[in-house]
Write a protein that holds these residues in place. Structure first.
Motif, PDB file in Angstrom:
ATOM      1  N   PHE A   1      -6.683   9.611  -5.775  1.00  0.00           N
ATOM      2  CA  PHE A   1      -5.504   9.876  -4.941  1.00  0.00           C
ATOM      3  C   PHE A   1      -4.476   8.768  -5.101  1.00  0.00           C
ATOM      4  CE2 PHE A   1      -8.839  12.246  -2.775  1.00  0.00           C
ATOM      5  CZ  PHE A   1      -8.201  13.446  -2.536  1.00  0.00           C
ATOM      6  N   TYR A   2      -3.241   9.161  -5.349  1.00  0.00           N
ATOM      7  CA  TYR A   2      -2.128   8.210  -5.376  1.00  0.00           C
ATOM      8  C   TYR A   2      -1.000   8.724  -4.484  1.00  0.00           C
ATOM      9  CZ  TYR A   2      -4.397   5.831  -9.271  1.00  0.00           C
ATOM     10  OH  TYR A   2      -5.285   5.141 -10.052  1.00  0.00           O
ATOM     11  N   SER A   3      -0.239   7.815  -3.943  1.00  0.00           N
ATOM     12  CA  SER A   3       0.808   8.190  -2.995  1.00  0.00           C
ATOM     13  C   SER A   3       1.859   9.093  -3.617  1.00  0.00           C
ATOM     14  CB  SER A   3       1.497   6.937  -2.465  1.00  0.00           C
ATOM     15  OG  SER A   3       2.196   6.306  -3.517  1.00  0.00           O
ATOM     16  N   TYR A   4       2.185   8.838  -4.884  1.00  0.00           N
ATOM     17  CA  TYR A   4       3.326   9.530  -5.497  1.00  0.00           C
ATOM     18  C   TYR A   4       2.937  10.856  -6.130  1.00  0.00           C
ATOM     19  CZ  TYR A   4       1.438   7.639  -9.821  1.00  0.00           C
ATOM     20  OH  TYR A   4       0.599   7.334 -10.861  1.00  0.00           O
ATOM     21  N   THR A   5       1.621  11.180  -6.127  1.00  0.00           N
ATOM     22  CA  THR A   5       1.195  12.501  -6.572  1.00  0.00           C
ATOM     23  C   THR A   5       1.018  13.369  -5.335  1.00  0.00           C
ATOM     24  OG1 THR A   5      -1.170  12.005  -6.465  1.00  0.00           O
ATOM     25  CG2 THR A   5      -0.027  11.405  -8.482  1.00  0.00           C
TER      26      THR A   5
ATOM     27  N   GLU B   1     -10.352   6.228  -7.924  1.00  0.00           N
ATOM     28  CA  GLU B   1      -9.047   5.619  -8.210  1.00  0.00           C
ATOM     29  C   GLU B   1      -8.099   5.871  -7.045  1.00  0.00           C
ATOM     30  OE1 GLU B   1      -7.032   6.426 -11.836  1.00  0.00           O
ATOM     31  OE2 GLU B   1      -8.850   6.251 -13.063  1.00  0.00           O
ATOM     32  N   PHE B   2      -7.429   4.828  -6.647  1.00  0.00           N
ATOM     33  CA  PHE B   2      -6.316   4.880  -5.697  1.00  0.00           C
ATOM     34  C   PHE B   2      -5.713   3.479  -5.769  1.00  0.00           C
ATOM     35  CE2 PHE B   2      -7.545   2.086  -2.208  1.00  0.00           C
ATOM     36  CZ  PHE B   2      -8.867   1.868  -2.529  1.00  0.00           C
ATOM     37  N   GLY B   3      -4.529   3.286  -5.252  1.00  0.00           N
ATOM     38  CA  GLY B   3      -3.962   1.941  -5.293  1.00  0.00           C
ATOM     39  C   GLY B   3      -2.506   1.980  -4.891  1.00  0.00           C
ATOM     40  N   ALA B   4      -1.860   0.841  -5.024  1.00  0.00           N
ATOM     41  CA  ALA B   4      -0.438   0.735  -4.688  1.00  0.00           C
ATOM     42  C   ALA B   4       0.107  -0.541  -5.304  1.00  0.00           C
ATOM     43  CB  ALA B   4      -0.239   0.697  -3.174  1.00  0.00           C
ATOM     44  N   GLY B   5       1.389  -0.559  -5.551  1.00  0.00           N
ATOM     45  CA  GLY B   5       2.043  -1.752  -6.076  1.00  0.00           C
ATOM     46  C   GLY B   5       2.210  -2.787  -4.970  1.00  0.00           C
ATOM     47  N   GLY B   6       1.906  -4.041  -5.262  1.00  0.00           N
ATOM     48  CA  GLY B   6       1.997  -5.094  -4.256  1.00  0.00           C
ATOM     49  C   GLY B   6       3.269  -5.912  -4.383  1.00  0.00           C
ATOM     50  N   ARG B   7       3.141  -7.099  -4.965  1.00  0.00           N
ATOM     51  CA  ARG B   7       4.289  -8.020  -5.052  1.00  0.00           C
ATOM     52  C   ARG B   7       5.473  -7.399  -5.777  1.00  0.00           C
ATOM     53  NH1 ARG B   7       1.823 -12.964  -3.985  1.00  0.00           N
ATOM     54  NH2 ARG B   7      -0.420 -12.547  -4.089  1.00  0.00           N
ATOM     55  N   GLY B   8       6.658  -7.722  -5.287  1.00  0.00           N
ATOM     56  CA  GLY B   8       7.873  -7.303  -5.975  1.00  0.00           C
ATOM     57  C   GLY B   8       8.372  -5.944  -5.536  1.00  0.00           C
ATOM     58  N   THR B   9       7.621  -5.264  -4.683  1.00  0.00           N
ATOM     59  CA  THR B   9       8.120  -3.983  -4.185  1.00  0.00           C
ATOM     60  C   THR B   9       8.967  -4.251  -2.947  1.00  0.00           C
ATOM     61  OG1 THR B   9       6.085  -3.672  -2.921  1.00  0.00           O
ATOM     62  CG2 THR B   9       6.188  -2.642  -5.085  1.00  0.00           C
ATOM     63  N   ASP B  10       9.999  -3.468  -2.784  1.00  0.00           N
ATOM     64  CA  ASP B  10      10.992  -3.740  -1.740  1.00  0.00           C
ATOM     65  C   ASP B  10      10.873  -2.701  -0.621  1.00  0.00           C
ATOM     66  OD1 ASP B  10      13.136  -4.136  -0.149  1.00  0.00           O
ATOM     67  OD2 ASP B  10      14.653  -3.740  -1.695  1.00  0.00           O
ATOM     68  N   PRO B  11      10.440  -3.144   0.547  1.00  0.00           N
ATOM     69  CA  PRO B  11      10.225  -2.171   1.625  1.00  0.00           C
ATOM     70  C   PRO B  11      11.515  -1.523   2.131  1.00  0.00           C
ATOM     71  CG  PRO B  11       9.846  -4.414   2.415  1.00  0.00           C
ATOM     72  CD  PRO B  11      10.098  -4.511   0.948  1.00  0.00           C
ATOM     73  N   ALA B  12      12.663  -2.068   1.700  1.00  0.00           N
ATOM     74  CA  ALA B  12      13.927  -1.421   2.079  1.00  0.00           C
ATOM     75  C   ALA B  12      14.139  -0.148   1.260  1.00  0.00           C
ATOM     76  CB  ALA B  12      15.088  -2.383   1.866  1.00  0.00           C
ATOM     77  N   ASP B  13      13.434  -0.052   0.130  1.00  0.00           N
ATOM     78  CA  ASP B  13      13.481   1.181  -0.664  1.00  0.00           C
ATOM     79  C   ASP B  13      12.636   2.230   0.065  1.00  0.00           C
ATOM     80  OD1 ASP B  13      12.739   3.218  -2.398  1.00  0.00           O
ATOM     81  OD2 ASP B  13      12.558   1.897  -4.148  1.00  0.00           O
TER      82      ASP B  13
ATOM     83  N   ALA C   1     -13.108   2.959  -5.311  1.00  0.00           N
ATOM     84  CA  ALA C   1     -12.795   2.065  -6.438  1.00  0.00           C
ATOM     85  C   ALA C   1     -11.284   2.027  -6.600  1.00  0.00           C
ATOM     86  CB  ALA C   1     -13.458   2.548  -7.730  1.00  0.00           C
ATOM     87  N   GLN C   2     -10.714   0.911  -6.240  1.00  0.00           N
ATOM     88  CA  GLN C   2      -9.261   0.718  -6.347  1.00  0.00           C
ATOM     89  C   GLN C   2      -8.875   0.612  -7.829  1.00  0.00           C
ATOM     90  OE1 GLN C   2      -8.286  -2.310  -7.549  1.00  0.00           O
ATOM     91  NE2 GLN C   2      -6.080  -2.315  -7.187  1.00  0.00           N
ATOM     92  N   TRP C   3      -7.632   0.986  -8.161  1.00  0.00           N
ATOM     93  CA  TRP C   3      -7.109   0.841  -9.530  1.00  0.00           C
ATOM     94  C   TRP C   3      -5.950  -0.133  -9.510  1.00  0.00           C
ATOM     95  CZ3 TRP C   3      -8.520   2.821 -14.266  1.00  0.00           C
ATOM     96  CH2 TRP C   3      -7.614   2.552 -15.309  1.00  0.00           C
ATOM     97  N   PRO C   4      -5.910  -1.128 -10.377  1.00  0.00           N
ATOM     98  CA  PRO C   4      -6.953  -1.721 -11.207  1.00  0.00           C
ATOM     99  C   PRO C   4      -7.264  -3.131 -10.695  1.00  0.00           C
ATOM    100  CG  PRO C   4      -4.824  -2.179 -12.214  1.00  0.00           C
ATOM    101  CD  PRO C   4      -4.560  -1.581 -10.832  1.00  0.00           C
ATOM    102  N   ALA C   5      -8.297  -3.735 -11.228  1.00  0.00           N
ATOM    103  CA  ALA C   5      -8.697  -5.069 -10.800  1.00  0.00           C
ATOM    104  C   ALA C   5      -7.815  -6.165 -11.407  1.00  0.00           C
ATOM    105  CB  ALA C   5     -10.161  -5.325 -11.184  1.00  0.00           C
ATOM    106  N   VAL C   6      -7.574  -6.058 -12.724  1.00  0.00           N
ATOM    107  CA  VAL C   6      -6.997  -7.203 -13.448  1.00  0.00           C
ATOM    108  C   VAL C   6      -5.699  -6.830 -14.159  1.00  0.00           C
ATOM    109  CG1 VAL C   6      -7.397  -8.867 -15.326  1.00  0.00           C
ATOM    110  CG2 VAL C   6      -9.288  -8.217 -13.818  1.00  0.00           C
TER     111      VAL C   6
ATOM    112  N   ASP D   1       1.418 -10.969  -0.770  1.00  0.00           N
ATOM    113  CA  ASP D   1       1.075  -9.596  -1.176  1.00  0.00           C
ATOM    114  C   ASP D   1       0.789  -8.779   0.076  1.00  0.00           C
ATOM    115  OD1 ASP D   1      -0.032  -7.212  -2.212  1.00  0.00           O
ATOM    116  OD2 ASP D   1      -0.758  -8.280  -3.997  1.00  0.00           O
ATOM    117  N   TRP D   2       1.668  -7.810   0.377  1.00  0.00           N
ATOM    118  CA  TRP D   2       1.536  -7.039   1.619  1.00  0.00           C
ATOM    119  C   TRP D   2       0.244  -6.243   1.683  1.00  0.00           C
ATOM    120  CZ3 TRP D   2       0.863  -1.798   1.463  1.00  0.00           C
ATOM    121  CH2 TRP D   2       1.123  -1.165   0.246  1.00  0.00           C
ATOM    122  N   ARG D   3      -0.415  -6.006   0.537  1.00  0.00           N
ATOM    123  CA  ARG D   3      -1.627  -5.175   0.533  1.00  0.00           C
ATOM    124  C   ARG D   3      -2.849  -5.879   1.110  1.00  0.00           C
ATOM    125  NH1 ARG D   3      -2.140  -3.950  -5.649  1.00  0.00           N
ATOM    126  NH2 ARG D   3      -1.927  -6.211  -5.547  1.00  0.00           N
ATOM    127  N   ALA D   4      -2.754  -7.222   1.274  1.00  0.00           N
ATOM    128  CA  ALA D   4      -3.944  -7.988   1.666  1.00  0.00           C
ATOM    129  C   ALA D   4      -4.557  -7.447   2.960  1.00  0.00           C
ATOM    130  CB  ALA D   4      -3.580  -9.463   1.817  1.00  0.00           C
TER     131      ALA D   4
END
Ligand SMILES: *[C@@H]1O[C@H](CO)[C@@H](O)[C@H](O)[C@H]1NC(C)=O
Ligand SMILES: *[C@@H]1O[C@H](CO)[C@@H](O)[C@H](O)[C@H]1NC(C)=O
Ligand SMILES: *[C@H]1O[C@H](CO)[C@@H](O)[C@H](O)[C@H]1NC(C)=O
Length: 659
Positions: free
Chosen positions: A324-328, A383-395, A420-425, A457-460
């Motif tokens: 599952f991903y947010s944008y799908t 698989e699931f996940g989200a972008g952390g650093r550098g994403t702008d919550p005003a968007d 299992a989150q995507w990805p580790a590294v 990182d807001w995901r923490a």
């Protein structure tokens, strides 16, 4: 796997028109609904990192299942708290010079081995994984890796000189050895056929795109044999995100070349014959149809399992999975950029209300964890996940992604779901910016680490809530099983005993139950069957017998009907059919004497199933009349007739008490 963070960029790579639409359609992943969002009480600070010896001491392989839970060799819950260590599946995006880092996902050229080995010693990577609070790794590979005899470039393993000169498979071996020595469970994931970053029309749509099903299965057996002695290599995740190719959809149970359901069944049983200790992980269908308003299209995920689930030769080995991903979305490819790129007007998962998201995740995945159904199994959101650093919550899209990540991880916490989150590294560039801000850990070229738990990182909060979630621990009691047999298109042999024997009913379609089970139900016109081990009597060592006549019928329990019946003190464990007609029963002797009186269960005019127990509430022969014995009974015979226009269809069962 998820698409590159720049969806529009990926979409631009695709040809225009319907093909483009299709291609982007298949970028995606799945979603699973969960329970109503309640505020989970969970830690939001970083987990206490275990050492390798501590993690290793906390569980014993091999893993197996008890109902919806994965358990270790001692029957203790082992929740798969995992991340995906990607790279060995390949990162090349499919066009331009393969040696140019810019043509790789997030500008990270993996050299077809797990990411990070060029910049960080593997021992440090292990320590960093422990600091995330995970206990297992999903380790993607490409089929190409198995046959690649070229050594990885020295630069690809610069921080791990002990790996110089090794092929990608040998590096993969070393990675498996390091992970398992540090106590992690490893699930091997067949991600792609060729070395390519996943998705779209990349030649990796189906398990048999560009190769035969036999090749796919024999490759699996090769790999499983390779790690057989290592009981922390815990599972085989059979195939990633099976989706539509240019012309055809994968299907669930049609019996043709595109039948994912049957391919998974065959591969799973082949692996268990090579190594009965492996967990078998099966993902549903990732995408079907052309993503245009006028065509039907969508993401079946695990929905088809509700009426057609798998039965493996070993009853405690199956784990279902979904992405599952947010944008799908349930009907959304995940693409941006309008209809030319495969974007439709359907909602994405992040657009769903909290209640809708819970319901959808349930319908598409988590329902599988309900107790006492033919499909009951653990579900691993692999698989699931989200972008952390550098994403702008005003968007606004980012704000929605963040909100989705919080709500989705709440669902996982609430339902105590394996994940299992995507990805580790990933990598960070020269300025310390992550190339792939979805990664939990990024390393720069000198090996300096930036983790989800470093400031910024807001995901923490959500990540630590998830890995620290209180859940079921300790001993899990063994459960009873009800598993279905599917004779729609041919044999369904899941008895190890019978697989080793010659044909017991030549020219007919045969179904046999797993050796630990007996037959307890039959569908009237479908040929479907139901096996169970509830109150199972011990079988005696004697020979099993095929009975296609009335030679053992002592009293007439279905007057005017033809009957096939087992001898006294034996149970029906299999059956054969020809067209719609019942042909024979397969009888296995019981070690203890069994009662010889019983009752006739007619199902010629409607379902006749026990009101409770017996997988009640799950349909193993959809749209068909079903007959089924009660949980404290065994099946001793089946009646049918060729009169009228009945064509020998099964009409009644002889059910007898077990004691
Ligand atoms: C992985 O899947 C691909 C594509 O279906 C297949 O070609 C390959 O043989 C598989 N490899 C293994 C080890 O199963
Ligand atoms: C099923 O097993 C029987 C032996 O019990 C064998 O004759 C038959 O070929 C098998 N069918 C398939 C599809 O493997
Ligand atoms: C969680 O699991 C149960 C089965 O145990 C299921 O019925 C329920 O709907 C699931 N989903 C959520 C969100 O709790």
């Amino acid at each position: 796997m998820r698409s590159n963070r720049a969806v529009p960029r990926r979409a631009r790579l695709l040809a225009r028109g319907v093909l483009a639409a299709l291609a982007s359609a298949s970028l995606l992943v799945t979603a699973a609904p969960g329970p109503a969002a309640a505020a989970p009480r969970a830690a939001t600070s970083a987990p206490v990192a275990l050492t390798g010896p501590q993690l290793a001491a906390s569980w014993t392989g091999p893993l197996s299942t008890r109902g919806r839970y994965v358990v270790d060799a001692n029957g203790n819950r082992f929740k798969l708290r995992s991340s995906n260590w990607a790279g060995a599946q390949g990162t090349y995006q499919g066009s331009g010079d393969v040696n140019d880092v810019n043509n790789h996902q997030a500008h990270q050229k993996s050299d077809n081995i797990p990411l990070g080995l060029d910049r960080t010693p593997i021992s440090q990577i292990m320590a960093d994984f422990h600091s995330l609070g995970i206990n297992s790794i999903r380790l993607p590979f490409s089929n190409a890796m198995i046959r690649d005899t070229t050594a990885v470039p020295d630069a690809g393993v610069a921080a791990n000189p002990q790996l110089r000169g090794k092929t990608p498979l040998q590096v993969y071996d070393a990675v498996v050895a390091a992970l398992t020595a540090d106590g992690f469970a490893v699930v091997l994931n067949n991600h792609t056929t060729t070395y390519r970053f996943c998705c779209a029309l990349d030649g990796n749509e189906r398990w048999n795109s560009g190769q035969s099903t036999e090749q796919w299965i024999s490759d699996w057996v090769f790999l499983v044999d390779r790690y057989k002695a290592n009981k922390r290599v815990a599972g085989a995740d059979l195939r990633n995100e099976v989706r539509r190719d240019t012309w055809d959809d994968p299907n669930w149970g049609w019996g043709d070349e595109h039948d994912l359901y049957t391919a998974l069944e065959r591969a799973g049983n082949a692996i268990l014959q090579a190594d009965p200790d492996m967990l078998i992980v099966m993902e549903g269908i990732n995408w079907q149809g052309i993503p245009q308003g006028m065509f039907s299209h969508g993401r079946p995920t695990l929905r088809p399992v509700r009426t057609l689930s798998h039965t493996l030769i070993d009853s405690n080995k199956l784990v279902y999975s979904a992405h599952f991903y947010s944008y799908t979305g349930s009907h959304h490819t995940g693409a941006g950029g309008g209809w030319q790129n495969g974007e439709t007007n359907d909602p994405r998962y992040r657009d769903l209300s909290p209640e809708e998201l819970v319901r959808t995740i349930n319908d598409e995945a988590l329902f599988v964890t309900e107790d006492g159904k033919h499909y009951t199994a653990p579900v691993w959101i692999s698989e699931f996940g989200a972008g952390g650093r550098g994403t702008d919550p005003a968007d606004p899209a980012v704000a929605k992604d963040r909100d989705w990540f919080k709500r989705f991880t709440d669902i996982l916490v609430q339902n105590d779901t394996d994940f299992a989150q995507w990805p580790a590294v990933g990598w960070t560039d020269g300025t310390g910016t992550p190339n792939d801000n979805w990664a939990l850990i990024n390393y720069d070229a000198t090996g300096r680490r930036l983790s989800v738990n470093d400031p910024g990182d807001w995901r923490a909060t959500d990540w630590n809530k998830l890995v620290g979630a209180p859940g079921r621990t300790g001993q899990i009691a063994p459960v009873d099983h009800w598993n279905m047999l599917d004779l729609d298109h041919g044999d369904w042999n899941v008895s190890r005993t019978m697989l080793a024997k010659p044909d017991w009913s030549p020219g007919n379609r045969k179904g046999t139950c797993p050796d630990t089970q007996r037959l307890t139900g039959i569908g009237r016109s479908s040929g479907r069957g139901l096996c169970t081990d509830v109150n199972q009597p011990v079988k005696a060592a004697g020979a099993w017998e095929t009975v296609n006549s009335e030679r053992y019928v002592a009293q007439d329990w279905a007057s005017g009907y033809n009957k096939v019946q087992c001898p006294v003190n034996s149970l029906v464990v299999g059956y054969s059919m020809n067209g719609p007609a019942m042909v024979s029963v397969l009888c296995a002797p019981s070690a203890t004497p069994l009662p010889t009186t019983g009752r006739t269960v007619w199902f010629d005019h409607g379902d006749n199933r026990p009101a409770s127990g017996g997988a009640a509430g799950s349909d193993w022969a959809e749209g068909d009349y079903k007959g089924q014995c009660a949980d404290n009974e065994y099946l001793a015979g089946v009646a049918m007739t060729w009169k009228w226009t009945q064509q020998g269809r099964p009409d009644a069962l002889l059910c007898r008490p077990l004691s």
